[in-house]
Design an enzyme around this catalytic site. Structure first.
Site, mmCIF file in Angstrom:
data_model
loop_
_atom_site.group_PDB
_atom_site.id
_atom_site.type_symbol
_atom_site.label_atom_id
_atom_site.label_comp_id
_atom_site.label_asym_id
_atom_site.label_seq_id
_atom_site.Cartn_x
_atom_site.Cartn_y
_atom_site.Cartn_z
ATOM 1 N N GLY A 53 12.313 50.258 35.885
ATOM 2 C CA GLY A 53 12.308 50.148 34.228
ATOM 3 C C GLY A 53 13.650 49.111 34.345
ATOM 4 O O GLY A 53 15.087 48.674 35.244
ATOM 5 N N GLN A 58 21.240 46.360 29.590
ATOM 6 C CA GLN A 58 22.126 45.979 31.525
ATOM 7 C C GLN A 58 22.352 44.804 31.983
ATOM 8 O O GLN A 58 22.689 43.883 32.639
ATOM 9 C CB GLN A 58 20.972 46.514 32.279
ATOM 10 C CG GLN A 58 21.230 48.360 32.350
ATOM 11 C CD GLN A 58 20.103 48.428 33.193
ATOM 12 O OE1 GLN A 58 19.136 48.927 32.783
ATOM 13 N NE2 GLN A 58 20.480 49.109 34.468
ATOM 14 N N CYS A 98 20.349 53.950 38.964
ATOM 15 C CA CYS A 98 20.277 53.357 37.962
ATOM 16 C C CYS A 98 21.485 51.720 38.212
ATOM 17 O O CYS A 98 21.906 51.777 39.598
ATOM 18 C CB CYS A 98 21.337 52.866 36.673
ATOM 19 S SG CYS A 98 21.882 52.523 35.570
ATOM 20 N N LEU A 99 19.972 50.397 38.143
ATOM 21 C CA LEU A 99 20.604 49.540 38.822
ATOM 22 C C LEU A 99 22.273 48.302 37.962
ATOM 23 O O LEU A 99 22.724 48.510 38.980
ATOM 24 C CB LEU A 99 19.641 48.352 38.451
ATOM 25 C CG LEU A 99 18.340 48.626 38.522
ATOM 26 C CD1 LEU A 99 17.301 47.673 38.110
ATOM 27 C CD2 LEU A 99 18.062 48.488 40.483
ATOM 28 N N HIS A 140 15.343 56.655 30.017
ATOM 29 C CA HIS A 140 16.987 56.377 30.694
ATOM 30 C C HIS A 140 17.209 55.262 30.103
ATOM 31 O O HIS A 140 18.517 54.894 29.987
ATOM 32 C CB HIS A 140 16.917 56.331 32.061
ATOM 33 C CG HIS A 140 17.728 55.817 33.333
ATOM 34 N ND1 HIS A 140 18.348 56.245 33.882
ATOM 35 C CD2 HIS A 140 17.968 53.981 32.794
ATOM 36 C CE1 HIS A 140 18.969 55.973 34.783
ATOM 37 N NE2 HIS A 140 18.720 54.391 34.127
ATOM 38 N N GLU A 141 16.052 54.499 29.405
ATOM 39 C CA GLU A 141 16.533 52.810 29.458
ATOM 40 C C GLU A 141 16.627 52.812 27.901
ATOM 41 O O GLU A 141 17.990 52.280 27.418
ATOM 42 C CB GLU A 141 14.653 52.579 29.408
ATOM 43 C CG GLU A 141 14.613 52.118 31.014
ATOM 44 C CD GLU A 141 15.359 51.563 31.832
ATOM 45 O OE1 GLU A 141 16.336 50.695 31.136
ATOM 46 O OE2 GLU A 141 15.418 51.757 32.913
ATOM 47 N N HIS A 144 20.285 53.802 27.193
ATOM 48 C CA HIS A 144 21.030 52.190 27.797
ATOM 49 C C HIS A 144 21.616 51.605 26.692
ATOM 50 O O HIS A 144 22.673 51.092 26.013
ATOM 51 C CB HIS A 144 20.665 51.575 29.067
ATOM 52 C CG HIS A 144 20.862 51.944 29.916
ATOM 53 N ND1 HIS A 144 21.637 51.371 30.699
ATOM 54 C CD2 HIS A 144 19.520 52.045 30.529
ATOM 55 C CE1 HIS A 144 21.734 52.243 32.027
ATOM 56 N NE2 HIS A 144 20.271 51.847 32.400
HETATM 57 O O1 GNR Z 1 15.000 52.335 39.008
HETATM 58 C C1 GNR Z 1 15.188 52.435 38.231
HETATM 59 N N1 GNR Z 1 14.910 54.486 38.554
HETATM 60 C C2 GNR Z 1 14.694 55.343 38.314
HETATM 61 C C3 GNR Z 1 15.453 56.386 38.891
HETATM 62 C C4 GNR Z 1 14.710 57.468 38.354
HETATM 63 C C5 GNR Z 1 15.415 57.439 36.416
HETATM 64 C C6 GNR Z 1 15.132 56.385 36.453
HETATM 65 C C7 GNR Z 1 14.731 54.576 36.846
HETATM 66 S S1 GNR Z 1 15.167 53.695 36.181
HETATM 67 C C8 GNR Z 1 16.350 52.414 37.278
HETATM 68 C C9 GNR Z 1 16.370 51.679 37.173
HETATM 69 C C10 GNR Z 1 17.626 51.454 35.679
HETATM 70 O O2 GNR Z 1 18.264 51.069 35.626
HETATM 71 N N2 GNR Z 1 17.184 50.836 34.790
HETATM 72 O O3 GNR Z 1 18.141 51.220 33.310
HETATM 73 NI NI NI Z 2 19.406 52.505 34.468
#
Ligand code: GNR
Ligand code: NI
Length: 180
Positions: A53, A58, A98-99, A140-141, A144
């Site tokens: 995601g 980001q 999270c990236l 999660h997104e 952000h």
């Molecule tokens: O790549 C991602 N893996 C992930 C694993 C578990 C819960 C959420 C994520 S999102 C993350 C990519 C990211 O940072 N998206 O904002």
């Molecule tokens: Ni993230």
């Protein structure tokens, strides 16, 4: 006729504790060609990372849209513009990463089923039920887009540890003679 050329760009991903990750995104008003190019570049960036995601926040674009693809084959791309969660059900704990917080993973509790309404990349209104990893990823997104990170659910002591770890790895990177 000659074919068009496509130039894909890997975008720079902001990293914790960059204050820009705290900016609250504003709604998308026009779905134009410029937005389509940004979306394509975000997919290129997410698949290359690799990640499942990516929120516009980001990549320093403070508009309410996100992409996701949890498939192993990278062939189930989702684009959610102005997403809104209309229903949440159940709870599950997932090991999240999270990236924007590279190399750190920890458990977070979220709804395991959500209903989300959004515009797709053609601007069509959609309403969809999502479960499991896709539901977790979309929550999660959307966080952000609100300026929230998964580490905000952890203790201040853990966040401090993450800050130190990332600071140290950046210092090692910038000191390394391999990085010419
Ligand atoms: O790549 C991602 N893996 C992930 C694993 C578990 C819960 C959420 C994520 S999102 C993350 C990519 C990211 O940072 N998206 O904002
Ligand atoms: Ni993230």
């Amino acid at each position: 006729m000659q074919g068009r050329i496509f130039i894909m760009t890997i975008l720079k991903i902001l990293e914790f504790p960059d204050p820009k990750l705290r900016i609250k995104a504003v709604p998308v008003e026009i779905i134009d060609d410029a937005l389509q190019i940004i979306i394509d570049n975000m997919f290129e960036t997410m698949y290359a990372a690799p990640g499942i995601g990516l929120a516009a926040t980001q990549v320093d674009i403070h508009r309410r849209f996100l992409i996701a693809d949890i498939s192993a084959e990278k062939n189930e791309p989702y684009v959610l513009i102005n997403p809104k969660i209309t229903k949440k059900n159940g709870l599950e704990v997932t090991e999240e990463g999270c990236l924007s917080v590279p190399g750190y993973f920890d458990s977070v509790e979220r709804a395991d089923s959500i209903c989300v309404s959004y515009l797709d990349r053609q601007g069509n209104q959609q309403e969809e039920e999502m479960t499991g990893l896709l539901a977790v990823c979309v929550q999660h997104e959307i966080d952000h887009l609100e300026g929230k990170l998964f580490v905000d659910y952890l203790s201040e002591a853990k966040r401090q540890k993450v800050r130190k770890k990332l600071h140290k790895s950046r210092k090692l990177q910038s000191d390394s003679s391999i990085m010419l």
